[in-house]
Design a protein around this motif. Structure first.
Motif, PDB file in Angstrom:
ATOM      1  N   GLU A  21       0.933  -1.294  -0.126  1.00 39.30           N
ATOM      2  CA  GLU A  21       0.138   0.170   0.057  1.00 39.30           C
ATOM      3  C   GLU A  21       0.674   1.235  -0.042  1.00 39.30           C
ATOM      4  O   GLU A  21       2.021   1.087   0.405  1.00 39.30           O
ATOM      5  CB  GLU A  21      -0.920  -0.059   1.133  1.00 39.30           C
ATOM      6  N   ASP A  22       0.140   2.268  -0.422  1.00 38.21           N
ATOM      7  CA  ASP A  22       0.920   3.670  -0.362  1.00 38.21           C
ATOM      8  C   ASP A  22       1.169   3.994   1.136  1.00 38.21           C
ATOM      9  O   ASP A  22      -0.014   3.786   1.894  1.00 38.21           O
ATOM     10  CB  ASP A  22       0.335   4.682  -1.056  1.00 38.21           C
ATOM     11  N   GLY A  23       2.153   4.658   1.580  1.00 42.09           N
ATOM     12  CA  GLY A  23       2.204   4.925   2.875  1.00 42.09           C
ATOM     13  C   GLY A  23       2.554   6.514   3.188  1.00 42.09           C
ATOM     14  O   GLY A  23       3.517   7.167   2.486  1.00 42.09           O
ATOM     15  N   ASP A  24       1.986   6.952   3.913  1.00 42.46           N
ATOM     16  CA  ASP A  24       2.124   8.446   4.244  1.00 42.46           C
ATOM     17  C   ASP A  24       1.937   9.005   5.769  1.00 42.46           C
ATOM     18  O   ASP A  24       1.690   9.816   6.267  1.00 42.46           O
ATOM     19  CB  ASP A  24       1.025   9.661   3.438  1.00 42.46           C
ATOM     20  N   GLN A  25       2.225   7.655   6.787  1.00 41.74           N
ATOM     21  CA  GLN A  25       2.301   8.055   8.207  1.00 41.74           C
ATOM     22  C   GLN A  25       3.186   7.286   8.808  1.00 41.74           C
ATOM     23  O   GLN A  25       3.886   6.179   8.091  1.00 41.74           O
ATOM     24  CB  GLN A  25       0.902   7.455   8.515  1.00 41.74           C
ATOM     25  N   PHE A  26       3.917   7.964   9.646  1.00 42.59           N
ATOM     26  CA  PHE A  26       4.820   7.306  10.649  1.00 42.59           C
ATOM     27  C   PHE A  26       4.067   6.958  11.982  1.00 42.59           C
ATOM     28  O   PHE A  26       3.482   8.079  12.237  1.00 42.59           O
ATOM     29  CB  PHE A  26       5.834   8.106  10.739  1.00 42.59           C
ATOM     30  N   PHE A  27       4.272   5.715  12.510  1.00 36.97           N
ATOM     31  CA  PHE A  27       3.729   5.364  13.745  1.00 36.97           C
ATOM     32  C   PHE A  27       4.620   5.166  15.076  1.00 36.97           C
ATOM     33  O   PHE A  27       5.662   4.488  14.715  1.00 36.97           O
ATOM     34  CB  PHE A  27       3.010   4.198  13.575  1.00 36.97           C
ATOM     35  N   VAL A  28       4.146   5.700  16.121  1.00 33.73           N
ATOM     36  CA  VAL A  28       5.038   5.370  17.475  1.00 33.73           C
ATOM     37  C   VAL A  28       3.937   4.625  18.410  1.00 33.73           C
ATOM     38  O   VAL A  28       2.620   5.318  18.460  1.00 33.73           O
ATOM     39  CB  VAL A  28       5.343   6.666  18.249  1.00 33.73           C
ATOM     40  N   VAL A  29       4.464   3.327  18.987  1.00 30.89           N
ATOM     41  CA  VAL A  29       3.629   2.714  19.845  1.00 30.89           C
ATOM     42  C   VAL A  29       3.546   3.354  21.129  1.00 30.89           C
ATOM     43  O   VAL A  29       4.645   3.425  21.761  1.00 30.89           O
ATOM     44  CB  VAL A  29       4.087   1.131  19.710  1.00 30.89           C
ATOM     45  N   ASP A  30       2.349   3.509  21.625  1.00 25.72           N
ATOM     46  CA  ASP A  30       2.131   4.001  23.046  1.00 25.72           C
ATOM     47  C   ASP A  30       1.993   2.670  23.799  1.00 25.72           C
ATOM     48  O   ASP A  30       2.579   2.622  24.981  1.00 25.72           O
ATOM     49  CB  ASP A  30       1.092   4.822  23.086  1.00 25.72           C
TER      50      ASP A  30
ATOM     51  N   VAL B 119      -3.810  -2.014  20.565  1.00 24.23           N
ATOM     52  CA  VAL B 119      -2.704  -1.123  20.539  1.00 24.23           C
ATOM     53  C   VAL B 119      -3.203   0.146  20.425  1.00 24.23           C
ATOM     54  O   VAL B 119      -4.287   0.545  19.960  1.00 24.23           O
ATOM     55  CB  VAL B 119      -1.878  -1.449  19.095  1.00 24.23           C
ATOM     56  N   LYS B 120      -2.381   1.197  21.206  1.00 25.86           N
ATOM     57  CA  LYS B 120      -2.618   2.650  21.132  1.00 25.86           C
ATOM     58  C   LYS B 120      -1.377   3.281  20.364  1.00 25.86           C
ATOM     59  O   LYS B 120      -0.223   3.066  20.981  1.00 25.86           O
ATOM     60  CB  LYS B 120      -3.006   3.299  22.237  1.00 25.86           C
ATOM     61  N   LEU B 121      -1.684   3.790  19.222  1.00 23.32           N
ATOM     62  CA  LEU B 121      -0.492   4.427  18.499  1.00 23.32           C
ATOM     63  C   LEU B 121      -0.539   5.794  18.330  1.00 23.32           C
ATOM     64  O   LEU B 121      -1.583   6.480  18.301  1.00 23.32           O
ATOM     65  CB  LEU B 121      -0.439   3.811  16.970  1.00 23.32           C
ATOM     66  N   TRP B 122       0.521   6.586  18.150  1.00 22.59           N
ATOM     67  CA  TRP B 122       0.467   7.954  17.836  1.00 22.59           C
ATOM     68  C   TRP B 122       1.039   8.053  16.405  1.00 22.59           C
ATOM     69  O   TRP B 122       1.917   7.499  15.931  1.00 22.59           O
ATOM     70  CB  TRP B 122       1.469   8.682  18.691  1.00 22.59           C
ATOM     71  N   VAL B 123       0.261   8.827  15.639  1.00 18.06           N
ATOM     72  CA  VAL B 123       0.658   8.811  14.250  1.00 18.06           C
ATOM     73  C   VAL B 123       0.901  10.193  13.705  1.00 18.06           C
ATOM     74  O   VAL B 123       0.306  11.356  14.114  1.00 18.06           O
ATOM     75  CB  VAL B 123      -0.712   8.333  13.262  1.00 18.06           C
ATOM     76  N   ILE B 124       2.139  10.356  12.895  1.00 20.16           N
ATOM     77  CA  ILE B 124       2.548  11.638  12.536  1.00 20.16           C
ATOM     78  C   ILE B 124       2.267  11.448  10.715  1.00 20.16           C
ATOM     79  O   ILE B 124       2.804  10.240  10.192  1.00 20.16           O
ATOM     80  CB  ILE B 124       3.902  11.788  12.588  1.00 20.16           C
ATOM     81  N   ASP B 125       1.727  12.370   9.930  1.00 21.62           N
ATOM     82  CA  ASP B 125       1.724  12.276   8.741  1.00 21.62           C
ATOM     83  C   ASP B 125       1.769  13.462   8.111  1.00 21.62           C
ATOM     84  O   ASP B 125       2.396  14.480   8.615  1.00 21.62           O
ATOM     85  CB  ASP B 125       0.028  11.842   8.220  1.00 21.62           C
TER      86      ASP B 125
END
Length: 93
Positions: free
Chosen positions: A31-40, A87-93
């Motif tokens: 898939e196309d990707g435009d997000q970075f994830f940090v695992v909380d 899971v709880k994630l923080w996303v940066i796009d």
């Protein structure tokens, strides 16, 4: 930290929270990707699919991160990332 206060705030302003149930796909290979994830909270497994083989290549826990390659290189996702717990994630796009 290498960021000053205004730089940190700018990063936080671009973050949002996402939650996924156990066995949910967070990322699908190709898939196309435009997000970075940090695992909380929670745990995930990373799988790479090559032909008929599916190989688990990484286990990610709280404090870990993933998804940066698609952002940096503007390429499709290189792996599946699956929640093996809620899971709880923080996303940066």
């Amino acid at each position: 930290s290498h960021l000053d206060e205004s730089e940190r705030q700018e990063v936080f302003d671009h973050m949002s929270e996402l939650q996924f149930d156990k066995d949910s796909y967070v990322i699908k290979q190709g898939e196309d990707g435009d997000q970075f994830f940090v695992v909380d909270e929670g745990e995930l497994e990373v799988y790479v699919n090559t032909g008929s083989e599916r190989k688990m290549v990484q286990h990610i826990t709280s404090g870990g991160s993933f998804g940066e390659l698609a952002l940096i290189y503007n390429t499709p996702r290189a792996a599946d990332v699956v929640a093996i717990t809620p899971v709880k994630l923080w996303v940066i796009d």
